[in-house]
Design a protein around this motif. Structure first.
Motif, PDB file in Angstrom:
ATOM      1  N   HIS A  41       5.221   8.467 -10.869  1.00 32.70           N
ATOM      2  CA  HIS A  41       5.710   9.370  -9.761  1.00 32.70           C
ATOM      3  C   HIS A  41       5.404   8.390  -8.905  1.00 32.70           C
ATOM      4  O   HIS A  41       5.028   8.692  -8.147  1.00 32.70           O
ATOM      5  CB  HIS A  41       5.911  10.697  -9.650  1.00 32.70           C
ATOM      6  CG  HIS A  41       5.661  11.632 -11.222  1.00 32.70           C
ATOM      7  ND1 HIS A  41       6.825  12.150 -11.779  1.00 32.70           N
ATOM      8  CD2 HIS A  41       4.693  12.075 -11.696  1.00 32.70           C
ATOM      9  CE1 HIS A  41       6.383  12.197 -12.911  1.00 32.70           C
ATOM     10  NE2 HIS A  41       5.067  12.449 -13.279  1.00 32.70           N
ATOM     11  N   VAL A  42       5.214   7.133  -8.513  1.00 36.33           N
ATOM     12  CA  VAL A  42       5.123   5.570  -7.871  1.00 36.33           C
ATOM     13  C   VAL A  42       6.897   5.943  -6.842  1.00 36.33           C
ATOM     14  O   VAL A  42       8.128   6.415  -7.322  1.00 36.33           O
ATOM     15  CB  VAL A  42       6.299   4.768  -8.524  1.00 36.33           C
ATOM     16  CG1 VAL A  42       6.051   3.468  -7.479  1.00 36.33           C
ATOM     17  CG2 VAL A  42       4.544   4.395  -9.116  1.00 36.33           C
ATOM     18  N   LYS A  43       6.036   6.460  -5.331  1.00 38.42           N
ATOM     19  CA  LYS A  43       7.314   6.906  -4.428  1.00 38.42           C
ATOM     20  C   LYS A  43       7.807   5.086  -3.534  1.00 38.42           C
ATOM     21  O   LYS A  43       8.708   4.935  -3.312  1.00 38.42           O
ATOM     22  CB  LYS A  43       6.412   7.275  -2.855  1.00 38.42           C
ATOM     23  CG  LYS A  43       6.823   8.739  -4.088  1.00 38.42           C
ATOM     24  CD  LYS A  43       5.956  10.669  -2.608  1.00 38.42           C
ATOM     25  CE  LYS A  43       6.775   9.766  -1.257  1.00 38.42           C
ATOM     26  NZ  LYS A  43       5.824  10.883  -0.340  1.00 38.42           N
ATOM     27  N   SER A  44       6.127   4.508  -3.468  1.00 33.84           N
ATOM     28  CA  SER A  44       6.481   3.642  -2.796  1.00 33.84           C
ATOM     29  C   SER A  44       5.310   2.413  -2.796  1.00 33.84           C
ATOM     30  O   SER A  44       4.551   2.531  -3.731  1.00 33.84           O
ATOM     31  CB  SER A  44       6.634   3.686  -1.209  1.00 33.84           C
ATOM     32  OG  SER A  44       5.489   4.145  -0.486  1.00 33.84           O
ATOM     33  N   ALA A  61       1.587   6.778  -4.451  1.00 34.44           N
ATOM     34  CA  ALA A  61       2.024   7.828  -5.847  1.00 34.44           C
ATOM     35  C   ALA A  61       3.008   9.013  -4.951  1.00 34.44           C
ATOM     36  O   ALA A  61       2.674   9.137  -3.736  1.00 34.44           O
ATOM     37  CB  ALA A  61       0.665   8.393  -6.271  1.00 34.44           C
ATOM     38  N   ALA A  62       3.063  10.028  -5.529  1.00 36.04           N
ATOM     39  CA  ALA A  62       4.038  11.110  -4.798  1.00 36.04           C
ATOM     40  C   ALA A  62       3.080  11.883  -4.066  1.00 36.04           C
ATOM     41  O   ALA A  62       3.533  13.163  -3.879  1.00 36.04           O
ATOM     42  CB  ALA A  62       4.613  11.895  -6.501  1.00 36.04           C
ATOM     43  N   THR A  63       1.815  11.773  -5.070  1.00 36.10           N
ATOM     44  CA  THR A  63       0.819  13.411  -4.576  1.00 36.10           C
ATOM     45  C   THR A  63       0.660  12.935  -3.557  1.00 36.10           C
ATOM     46  O   THR A  63      -0.097  13.175  -2.471  1.00 36.10           O
ATOM     47  CB  THR A  63      -0.947  12.829  -5.569  1.00 36.10           C
ATOM     48  OG1 THR A  63      -1.162  11.472  -5.756  1.00 36.10           O
ATOM     49  CG2 THR A  63       0.128  13.431  -7.170  1.00 36.10           C
ATOM     50  N   GLY A  64       0.420  11.635  -2.480  1.00 34.75           N
ATOM     51  CA  GLY A  64       0.120  11.111  -1.513  1.00 34.75           C
ATOM     52  C   GLY A  64      -1.663   9.803  -1.436  1.00 34.75           C
ATOM     53  O   GLY A  64      -1.551   9.385  -0.825  1.00 34.75           O
ATOM     54  N   GLU A  66      -2.500   6.213  -2.460  1.00 38.49           N
ATOM     55  CA  GLU A  66      -2.152   5.534  -2.098  1.00 38.49           C
ATOM     56  C   GLU A  66      -3.470   4.308  -3.176  1.00 38.49           C
ATOM     57  O   GLU A  66      -5.182   4.214  -3.102  1.00 38.49           O
ATOM     58  CB  GLU A  66      -2.994   4.356  -1.200  1.00 38.49           C
ATOM     59  CG  GLU A  66      -1.859   5.012  -0.529  1.00 38.49           C
ATOM     60  CD  GLU A  66      -1.649   4.205   1.119  1.00 38.49           C
ATOM     61  OE1 GLU A  66      -2.489   4.093   1.704  1.00 38.49           O
ATOM     62  OE2 GLU A  66      -0.609   4.347   1.898  1.00 38.49           O
ATOM     63  N   LEU A  83      12.008   1.049  -8.964  1.00 33.64           N
ATOM     64  CA  LEU A  83      11.903   1.084  -6.843  1.00 33.64           C
ATOM     65  C   LEU A  83      12.891   0.596  -6.221  1.00 33.64           C
ATOM     66  O   LEU A  83      13.775   0.655  -5.191  1.00 33.64           O
ATOM     67  CB  LEU A  83      10.442   1.072  -6.253  1.00 33.64           C
ATOM     68  CG  LEU A  83       9.367   1.905  -6.428  1.00 33.64           C
ATOM     69  CD1 LEU A  83       8.621   2.335  -5.480  1.00 33.64           C
ATOM     70  CD2 LEU A  83      10.206   3.592  -6.162  1.00 33.64           C
ATOM     71  N   LYS A  86      16.762   1.470  -7.117  1.00 31.89           N
ATOM     72  CA  LYS A  86      17.447   3.072  -6.826  1.00 31.89           C
ATOM     73  C   LYS A  86      17.417   2.625  -5.486  1.00 31.89           C
ATOM     74  O   LYS A  86      18.383   3.165  -4.980  1.00 31.89           O
ATOM     75  CB  LYS A  86      15.702   3.857  -6.336  1.00 31.89           C
ATOM     76  CG  LYS A  86      15.376   4.389  -8.033  1.00 31.89           C
ATOM     77  CD  LYS A  86      13.938   5.216  -7.609  1.00 31.89           C
ATOM     78  CE  LYS A  86      14.000   6.115  -8.688  1.00 31.89           C
ATOM     79  NZ  LYS A  86      12.378   7.171  -8.679  1.00 31.89           N
ATOM     80  N   LYS A  87      16.800   1.474  -4.943  1.00 34.32           N
ATOM     81  CA  LYS A  87      17.083   1.224  -3.449  1.00 34.32           C
ATOM     82  C   LYS A  87      18.321   0.619  -3.288  1.00 34.32           C
ATOM     83  O   LYS A  87      18.948   0.885  -2.314  1.00 34.32           O
ATOM     84  CB  LYS A  87      15.990   0.413  -2.979  1.00 34.32           C
ATOM     85  CG  LYS A  87      15.857  -0.014  -1.113  1.00 34.32           C
ATOM     86  CD  LYS A  87      15.033  -1.050  -0.358  1.00 34.32           C
ATOM     87  CE  LYS A  87      13.780  -0.037  -0.287  1.00 34.32           C
ATOM     88  NZ  LYS A  87      12.610  -0.939   0.406  1.00 34.32           N
TER      89      LYS A  87
END
Length: 109
Positions: A41-44, A61-64, A66, A83, A86-87
């Motif tokens: 669940h990688v956010k950025s 990660a989605a959990t915050g 790094e 990612l 998606k962008k």
């Protein structure tokens, strides 16, 4: 006696608070090691500066959390590619028009 306990308690609280704060500072410059496990669940992500002795990708990660990751690992490459895709191709939003279940009531004459 009461003042000594208070000072001791405040010192302990401050010590643990500072330890907690420093444990969550994100790596803004260089990484010293890589994560041992994959991140789900990688956010950025962002890359560390080129001047760092250990090239790394910092993954948010989605959990915050790094995490420093090895940019040569296949899972890191896939996460970056996903990612970037998606962008470039954001999901299209579909707007549905809703119809009233019954016809509007007109004013009587």
């Amino acid at each position: 006696m009461f003042a000594a306990r208070t000072v001791l308690l405040l010192t302990l609280l401050l010590t643990f608070s500072l330890h907690h704060i420093t444990a969550h500072i994100r790596p803004t410059e260089c990484c010293t090691s890589y994560a041992q496990r994959t991140v789900r669940h990688v956010k950025s992500f962002y890359k560390t500066p080129q001047g760092c002795s250990l090239p790394a990708v910092v993954i948010l990660a989605a959990t915050g959390d790094e995490v420093c990751a090895d940019p040569k690992k296949p899972w890191v490459k896939r996460a970056i590619q996903n990612l970037q895709n998606k962008k470039l191709n954001p999901p299209s939003t579909v707007h549905h028009l809703t119809r009233p279940s019954s016809p509007p009531v007109s004013g009587g004459s």
